[in-house]
Enzyme design. Structure first.
Site, mmCIF file in Angstrom:
data_model
loop_
_atom_site.group_PDB
_atom_site.id
_atom_site.type_symbol
_atom_site.label_atom_id
_atom_site.label_comp_id
_atom_site.label_asym_id
_atom_site.label_seq_id
_atom_site.Cartn_x
_atom_site.Cartn_y
_atom_site.Cartn_z
ATOM 1 N N ARG A 31 -76.754 -86.924 -30.609
ATOM 2 C CA ARG A 31 -75.832 -86.604 -31.691
ATOM 3 C C ARG A 31 -76.611 -86.563 -33.002
ATOM 4 O O ARG A 31 -77.509 -87.389 -33.224
ATOM 5 C CB ARG A 31 -74.733 -87.661 -31.799
ATOM 6 C CG ARG A 31 -73.667 -87.594 -30.722
ATOM 7 C CD ARG A 31 -72.808 -86.328 -30.819
ATOM 8 N NE ARG A 31 -71.774 -86.253 -29.805
ATOM 9 C CZ ARG A 31 -71.903 -85.652 -28.620
ATOM 10 N NH1 ARG A 31 -73.038 -85.063 -28.279
ATOM 11 N NH2 ARG A 31 -70.890 -85.619 -27.773
ATOM 12 N N GLU A 55 -72.151 -79.983 -37.753
ATOM 13 C CA GLU A 55 -72.312 -78.738 -36.978
ATOM 14 C C GLU A 55 -71.115 -77.834 -37.170
ATOM 15 O O GLU A 55 -70.002 -78.335 -37.313
ATOM 16 C CB GLU A 55 -72.467 -79.083 -35.491
ATOM 17 C CG GLU A 55 -73.726 -79.895 -35.217
ATOM 18 C CD GLU A 55 -73.815 -80.347 -33.756
ATOM 19 O OE1 GLU A 55 -72.892 -80.068 -32.965
ATOM 20 O OE2 GLU A 55 -74.801 -80.991 -33.410
ATOM 21 N N HIS A 103 -76.632 -76.908 -30.291
ATOM 22 C CA HIS A 103 -75.941 -77.905 -29.453
ATOM 23 C C HIS A 103 -75.559 -77.299 -28.089
ATOM 24 O O HIS A 103 -74.380 -77.122 -27.783
ATOM 25 C CB HIS A 103 -74.683 -78.432 -30.175
ATOM 26 C CG HIS A 103 -74.181 -79.727 -29.597
ATOM 27 N ND1 HIS A 103 -73.535 -80.680 -30.349
ATOM 28 C CD2 HIS A 103 -74.216 -80.220 -28.329
ATOM 29 C CE1 HIS A 103 -73.189 -81.701 -29.567
ATOM 30 N NE2 HIS A 103 -73.600 -81.436 -28.343
HETATM 31 C C1 8YV Z 1 -70.738 -80.984 -24.921
HETATM 32 C C2 8YV Z 1 -72.213 -82.892 -25.372
HETATM 33 O O1 8YV Z 1 -70.621 -79.895 -24.134
HETATM 34 O O2 8YV Z 1 -71.310 -83.853 -23.445
HETATM 35 C C3 8YV Z 1 -71.630 -84.028 -24.605
HETATM 36 O O3 8YV Z 1 -71.494 -85.109 -25.182
HETATM 37 O O4 8YV Z 1 -72.748 -83.060 -26.403
HETATM 38 C C4 8YV Z 1 -72.107 -81.543 -24.780
HETATM 39 O O5 8YV Z 1 -72.399 -81.616 -23.440
HETATM 40 C C5 8YV Z 1 -70.438 -80.580 -26.309
HETATM 41 O O6 8YV Z 1 -70.447 -81.709 -27.115
HETATM 42 C C6 8YV Z 1 -69.072 -79.905 -26.375
HETATM 43 O O7 8YV Z 1 -68.048 -80.853 -26.322
#
Ligand code: 8YV
Length: 326
Positions: free
Chosen positions: A239, A268, A287
């Protein structure tokens, strides 16, 4: 009585929600480019019994207060920092997420980002495409080796351990730091548990895969970057909130670290004028950790199952707030 209403906050592969359609009336935000508007979300929430959501769509108290019938929030992600889980639990709303199914895909991307940053792949591609390849010299686009180097993984959960597994194929020396020891990773992959400071100081590649929590927020600050080897490459696929981006910029300016590969940012999406995009030695991605077609489809089927489970009084496979079932 009609079927319960489910709102999906982003465009997902619709065919993967076929099973859920038997149990629910589904409506989906249709714009690919623009996130769901807050007022739309609030309006839809008013009649929703289920919400399928993701990423930066904030599911906060205001939204839950506006959704008196809400029974389940299914997050299309393993991370759930976009959801106020405490309030959901207070209100008896089930929160689910999608671990496991995205582990390999996210580990692949993380390792790919490490390689792309180390071997300067985007820079090299742009160089060829721009017609700048007029000559060849031994140091043309020379990057850094990956094999036999030390990788330090901060956050040895499922994805961290799978990145470590990828690293064994490159004969890397593996260090990790985590809230708890991972005996399997130590026994099976030869990963060595070290303090955060030791990991930062010893690693050629510092890879963050830790979830966003109060403990990890702003973890990577200037002092931490300064503590890294000047040849170190920092990779973040967890993150954006774990990194103070101004501090990263300063560390790059002062050559305290060599490069950074970033799949995530504090706010983002980022614009083309984001300061970190000005650096040749920063590889930035939008991302896309879990973004393979197969995995996105599997994640979508999974959230569909979670919502359907709640509607028929069954506990979904992955629940974030188990206590709502007590
Ligand atoms: C998500 C991600 O697809 O799973 C997570 O925590 O960061 C990604 O795999 C993205 O955040 C969309 O929700």
């Amino acid at each position: 009585m009609g079927k319960p209403f489910v709102y999906v906050t982003r465009k997902v592969p619709e065919h993967c929600l076929e099973e859920l359609r038997e149990f629910a009336e589904i409506e989906m935000w249709q714009e690919e480019e623009i996130p769901v508007k807050r007022e739309v979300l609030l309006e839809k929430a008013a009649k929703a019994e289920g919400i399928i959501t993701m990423l930066s769509d904030k599911v906060d108290r205001e939204l839950m207060d506006a959704a008196p019938n809400l029974k389940v929030i299914a997050n299309l992600a393993v991370g759930f920092d976009n959801i106020d889980v405490k309030t959901a639990t207070e209100k008896g709303i089930v929160v689910s997420n999608t671990p496991d199914v995205l582990t390999d895909t996210t580990a692949d991307l993380t390792f790919g980002l490490l390689m792309a940053t180390a071997r300067r792949l985007p820079e090299a591609v742009n160089y060829v495409k721009a017609g700048e390849w007029k000559n060849w010299g031994p140091l043309l686009m020379a990057g850094k080796d990956i094999h036999h180097k030390t990788i330090g993984i901060v956050g040895m959960g499922r994805i961290g351990a799978t990145v470590a597994k990828r690293a064994t194929g490159f004969d890397m020396n593996i260090l990790y730091h985590n809230r708890s020891r991972k005996p399997e990773a130590e026994a099976d992959l030869g990963a060595r548990y070290v303090s955060f400071d030791e990991l930062i100081e010893e690693s050629d590649y510092v890879v963050c895969l830790a979830p966003m929590t109060e403990d990890t927020k702003d973890l990577f600050n200037y002092d931490v970057f300064k503590q890294m080897k000047t040849s170190a490459i920092f990779v973040n696929a967890s993150r954006g909130g774990v990194v103070l981006e101004d501090d990263l910029q300063r560390a790059l300016d002062e050559k305290e670290i060599a490069a950074a590969g970033l799949d995530v940012f504090r706010q983002e999406p980022i614009d083309a004028d984001h300061p970190l995009l000005a650096y040749d030695n920063v590889v930035a991605l939008p991302h896309i950790g879990s973004a393979s077609v197969e995995t996105r489809e599997e994640m979508t089927r999974m959230v569909g199952r979670h919502v359907a489970n709640v509607f028929v009084g069954r506990k979904p496979e992955y629940v974030v707030n188990e206590s709502v079932f007590n």
